[in-house]
Design a protein around this motif. Structure first.
Motif, PDB file in Angstrom:
ATOM      1  N   SER A 109       0.824  -1.216   0.000  1.00 50.10           N
ATOM      2  CA  SER A 109       0.000   0.000   0.000  1.00 50.10           C
ATOM      3  C   SER A 109       0.853   1.259   0.000  1.00 50.10           C
ATOM      4  O   SER A 109       0.347   2.349  -0.267  1.00 50.10           O
ATOM      5  N   ALA A 110       2.145   1.119   0.301  1.00 49.89           N
ATOM      6  CA  ALA A 110       3.058   2.261   0.294  1.00 49.89           C
ATOM      7  C   ALA A 110       3.793   2.396  -1.032  1.00 49.89           C
ATOM      8  O   ALA A 110       4.711   3.213  -1.145  1.00 49.89           O
ATOM      9  N   ASN A 175      -4.202   0.650   6.052  1.00 48.36           N
ATOM     10  CA  ASN A 175      -4.438   1.599   4.976  1.00 48.36           C
ATOM     11  C   ASN A 175      -3.097   2.153   4.501  1.00 48.36           C
ATOM     12  O   ASN A 175      -2.026   1.678   4.915  1.00 48.36           O
ATOM     13  N   GLN A 176      -3.157   3.163   3.648  1.00 49.81           N
ATOM     14  CA  GLN A 176      -1.924   3.696   3.083  1.00 49.81           C
ATOM     15  C   GLN A 176      -1.048   4.338   4.152  1.00 49.81           C
ATOM     16  O   GLN A 176       0.182   4.184   4.134  1.00 49.81           O
ATOM     17  N   THR A 177      -1.656   5.044   5.082  1.00 50.46           N
ATOM     18  CA  THR A 177      -0.875   5.660   6.165  1.00 50.46           C
ATOM     19  C   THR A 177      -0.147   4.599   6.984  1.00 50.46           C
ATOM     20  O   THR A 177       1.053   4.735   7.279  1.00 50.46           O
ATOM     21  N   GLY A 179       0.665   1.767   5.908  1.00 49.37           N
ATOM     22  CA  GLY A 179       1.682   1.199   5.034  1.00 49.37           C
ATOM     23  C   GLY A 179       2.979   1.989   5.074  1.00 49.37           C
ATOM     24  O   GLY A 179       4.071   1.415   5.158  1.00 49.37           O
TER      25      GLY A 179
END
Length: 275
Positions: A109-110, A175-177, A179
Motif C-alpha cells: 500500500s506504500a 491503509n496507506q498511512t 503502510g
C-alpha cells in the motif's frame, strides 16, 4: 548409473569403505530443508491473502532454522555441507520470507517506498548473517563478548519486523498511512540488524536458575505458551515490544562488562610492569 551426486559430509574425500551415510547425519539437513519449505509456503499463502497461516509458517520456519544447528551438535552431525545449507536457509527464513509476507500484507500500500523497505530489510539480513559468520572465526574477540550479539540477531529481526502484521491482525486499520509507517518501521529494524548495538544473546555458559525459582519459571513459560495459543497476535506484538524495551538494558550491561574487562586488563598490565 545413479544420476545423483554423492552426499558428502565433509570436504575430505569419502573413504571407499563408507558406502552408507548414518541417518543421524541426514536429520539436521532434513530439518533445514523443511524450514525452507515452511518459509516458501508462507510466502505463497501471504500472496493468497491467508496471512494468519502465512505468519505461522514463517515463525515455524524460524524455529526449525534455529533447531537444526542444535540438533547437529547434539547428534555430532555437524558438517561443512550442513553449515552452507543452514546459511542459505537463514537468508530465506529470516530475511526474504518475512519481507515478502510483510509486503503482501501492508507494504504494497506504500508503493515503491514499501517495496524499497522490503528490499532493504532482506539485504540487511544477508549482511547481518555474513558478519555473524565472519565474527565466529575471529580469534581475537574476547570470550566475554560471546554473551552479546553485534546488532539485533536475524531471528529476532524476523520477529520484530512482522509487528505490523500482528497489529493488523489484531484490528489496526491497514491503509496507506499504516503502510508508510510500516515501511519506515521496516527500515528501522533493518538498521538495527546491521548496527553495532550490543544485544544480549542469552547464551552465557554461566547462566543458572536458583532452585526456588525453577517452578515459577516453568509456570511462567507455560503461561506464556497458553497466551500465545489463546491470544496469538496480541502476545506476539507484546513480545516484540518487550524485546525493544530490553535493548537499552543490554547496552548498559555491555558497557559495564567492557569497563570491567578494561579495568582487569589495566590491573594485569600494572602487575606485569611491577614484576
Amino acid at each position: 548409473m545413479w544420476p545423483f551426486a554423492t552426499y558428502e559430509t565433509s570436504a575430505r574425500r569419502r573413504s571407499p569403505r563408507l558406502r552408507e551415510i548414518p541417518l543421524r547425519l541426514i536429520l539436521p539437513n532434513l530439518v533445514t530443508v523443511l524450514s525452507i519449505c515452511a518459509g516458501l509456503s508462507g510466502i505463497r499463502l501471504a500472496f493468497e491473502d491467508r496471512f494468519e497461516i502465512a505468519v505461522a509458517l514463517v515463525l515455524l520456519a524460524a524455529c526449525l532454522d534455529a533447531l537444526d544447528g542444535r540438533l547437529a551438535r547434539m547428534l555430532k552431525a555437524s558438517s561443512p555441507f550442513g553449515a552452507q545449507m543452514d546459511s542459505l536457509a537463514d537468508i530465506m527464513n529470516f530475511g526474504v520470507a518475512p519481507a515478502l509476507v510483510l509486503y503482501a500484507f501492508v507494504l504494497n500500500s506504500a508503493g515503491a517506498f514499501g517495496w524499497t523497505a522490503a528490499l532493504v530489510f532482506a539485504i540487511a539480513c544477508c549482511l547481518r548473517l555474513a558478519r555473524f559468520n565472519v565474527m565466529l572465526d575471529d580469534p581475537d574477540r574476547p570470550a566475554w563478548q560471546n554473551d552479546y550479539f553485534v546488532g539485533v540477531p536475524a531471528p529476532a529481526g524476523a520477529l520484530l519486523v512482522l509487528m505490523p502484521v500482528y497489529l493488523g491482525l489484531i484490528g489496526v486499520p491497514v491503509n496507506q498511512t499504516f503502510g508508510f509507517i510500516s515501511a519506515a518501521f521496516t527500515i528501522f529494524v533493518a538498521l538495527l540488524l546491521v548496527s553495532q548495538l550490543p544485544v544480549y544473546s542469552g547464551k552465557s555458559s554461566g547462566m543458572r536458575v536458583r532452585r526456588d525459582l525453577v517452578l515459577p519459571l516453568i509456570l511462567a513459560i507455560v503461561g506464556y505458551v497458553a497466551l500465545l495459543f489463546s491470544y496469538t497476535w496480541t502476545t506476539l506484538a507484546l513480545t516484540a515490544a518487550a524485546y525493544f524495551l530490553m535493548l537499552p538494558f543490554s547496552v548498559r550491561a555491555y558497557g559495564r562488562r567492557a569497563a570491567q574487562a578494561e579495568h582487569e586488563t589495566a590491573v594485569d598490565e600494572a602487575s606485569g610492569s611491577a614484576a
